[in-house]
Structures are given as C-alpha cells and as structure tokens.
Design a protein around this motif. Sequence first.
Motif, mmCIF file in Angstrom:
data_model
loop_
_atom_site.group_PDB
_atom_site.id
_atom_site.type_symbol
_atom_site.label_atom_id
_atom_site.label_comp_id
_atom_site.label_asym_id
_atom_site.label_seq_id
_atom_site.Cartn_x
_atom_site.Cartn_y
_atom_site.Cartn_z
ATOM 1 N N GLY A 155 46.054 11.594 16.378
ATOM 2 C CA GLY A 155 45.975 10.214 16.852
ATOM 3 C C GLY A 155 44.553 9.769 17.128
ATOM 4 N N LYS A 156 43.762 10.639 17.732
ATOM 5 C CA LYS A 156 42.363 10.300 18.018
ATOM 6 C C LYS A 156 41.562 10.116 16.734
ATOM 7 C CE LYS A 156 42.173 12.603 22.485
ATOM 8 N NZ LYS A 156 41.627 13.743 23.246
ATOM 9 N N LEU A 157 41.783 11.009 15.768
ATOM 10 C CA LEU A 157 41.068 10.885 14.500
ATOM 11 C C LEU A 157 41.491 9.627 13.747
ATOM 12 C CD1 LEU A 157 41.046 14.599 13.311
ATOM 13 C CD2 LEU A 157 39.117 13.259 14.137
ATOM 14 N N MET A 158 42.789 9.294 13.803
ATOM 15 C CA MET A 158 43.253 8.067 13.161
ATOM 16 C C MET A 158 42.593 6.848 13.805
ATOM 17 S SD MET A 158 47.318 8.744 12.538
ATOM 18 C CE MET A 158 47.595 7.083 11.925
ATOM 19 N N HIS A 159 42.482 6.868 15.122
ATOM 20 C CA HIS A 159 41.845 5.757 15.832
ATOM 21 C C HIS A 159 40.370 5.630 15.445
ATOM 22 C CE1 HIS A 159 41.239 2.840 19.007
ATOM 23 N NE2 HIS A 159 40.198 3.540 19.418
ATOM 24 N N LEU A 160 39.680 6.763 15.348
ATOM 25 C CA LEU A 160 38.271 6.743 14.967
ATOM 26 C C LEU A 160 38.066 6.232 13.542
ATOM 27 C CD1 LEU A 160 36.995 10.087 16.512
ATOM 28 C CD2 LEU A 160 36.457 7.773 17.268
ATOM 29 N N MET A 161 39.043 6.529 12.649
ATOM 30 C CA MET A 161 38.940 6.082 11.259
ATOM 31 C C MET A 161 39.458 4.659 11.073
ATOM 32 S SD MET A 161 39.981 9.442 9.050
ATOM 33 C CE MET A 161 41.516 9.739 9.886
ATOM 34 N N GLY A 162 40.068 4.100 12.121
ATOM 35 C CA GLY A 162 40.600 2.745 12.019
ATOM 36 C C GLY A 162 41.927 2.667 11.284
ATOM 37 N N LEU A 163 42.701 3.747 11.310
ATOM 38 C CA LEU A 163 44.005 3.763 10.649
ATOM 39 C C LEU A 163 45.083 3.415 11.665
ATOM 40 C CD1 LEU A 163 43.688 7.059 8.582
ATOM 41 C CD2 LEU A 163 43.238 4.730 7.833
ATOM 42 N N TYR A 164 45.767 2.316 11.434
ATOM 43 C CA TYR A 164 46.834 1.880 12.316
ATOM 44 C C TYR A 164 48.092 1.663 11.491
ATOM 45 C CZ TYR A 164 42.966 1.043 15.482
ATOM 46 O OH TYR A 164 41.855 1.196 16.253
ATOM 47 N N THR A 165 49.227 2.083 12.027
ATOM 48 C CA THR A 165 50.469 1.942 11.288
ATOM 49 C C THR A 165 50.943 0.502 11.311
ATOM 50 O OG1 THR A 165 51.753 2.469 13.253
ATOM 51 C CG2 THR A 165 51.194 4.286 11.798
ATOM 52 N N ARG A 166 51.747 0.171 10.310
ATOM 53 C CA ARG A 166 52.352 -1.156 10.269
ATOM 54 C C ARG A 166 53.478 -1.196 11.286
ATOM 55 N NH1 ARG A 166 53.134 -2.132 3.823
ATOM 56 N NH2 ARG A 166 50.934 -2.026 3.265
ATOM 57 N N GLU A 167 53.610 -2.325 11.952
ATOM 58 C CA GLU A 167 54.688 -2.463 12.923
ATOM 59 C C GLU A 167 55.974 -2.818 12.207
ATOM 60 O OE1 GLU A 167 53.938 -4.904 16.277
ATOM 61 O OE2 GLU A 167 51.901 -4.183 16.497
ATOM 62 N N ALA A 168 57.068 -2.327 12.730
ATOM 63 C CA ALA A 168 58.367 -2.600 12.142
ATOM 64 C C ALA A 168 58.760 -4.050 12.407
ATOM 65 C CB ALA A 168 59.418 -1.669 12.730
ATOM 66 N N VAL A 169 59.397 -4.656 11.442
ATOM 67 C CA VAL A 169 59.886 -6.013 11.597
ATOM 68 C C VAL A 169 61.280 -5.938 12.189
ATOM 69 C CG1 VAL A 169 60.489 -8.130 10.401
ATOM 70 C CG2 VAL A 169 58.538 -6.788 9.633
ATOM 71 N N ILE A 170 61.475 -6.606 13.305
ATOM 72 C CA ILE A 170 62.753 -6.571 13.990
ATOM 73 C C ILE A 170 63.452 -7.912 13.786
ATOM 74 C CG2 ILE A 170 63.904 -6.328 16.213
ATOM 75 C CD1 ILE A 170 61.469 -4.678 17.109
#
Length: 85
Positions: free
Chosen positions: A54-69
């Motif tokens: 999670g920390k490495l993803m944050h540093l690389m700017g990788l964010y998951t797509r939010e689910a459409v509800i």
Amino acid sequence: MNTCIVVLQQQVEREILSEKIKAVFHEHKGRYGAVRITKVLHNTGIMTNTKRVGKLMHLMGLYTREAVININITTEKELRFQDPI
C-alpha cells in the motif's frame, strides 16, 4: 555489513517490488488494491506485507478505481397505492 550496503540492497528490493506491483496493477486494469496485489505476489512466491504494498502504491501514485454503486430511488409515484378493484 556496512550500513551503506544494506541501504542500497533495500533500495534495490524496493525498486524490484515496485515494478512487480505496477505490472500486476496494470495487468488488472487498475482494479486491484493493495490486498489483492499482495495475494497475487504471495501466489508467485514473493512474501511481502499488505502495508508495504500500500505504501509503495501510494508513492507511485497508483489508486484503484472506485466501484460504482447503483442506488434505487423511490419516487412519489411509486409510493401511491392504487385502489383495489
């Protein structure tokens, strides 16, 4: 061991892990978060922690797509009762 050598080894490990995280992230079109990426890495034999991923993803700017509800909204027309025949 020299402290400098240990720091360099950690940086190399971090870079390799970052590349693998980025590859899994893009392979699944940005839908996998830190937990699912960690499970994929465990299945390939790379033992790492979810927090580290999670920390490495944050540093690389990788964010998951939010689910459409989908939310069903009741209108007044639907609330009215029809007279029984």
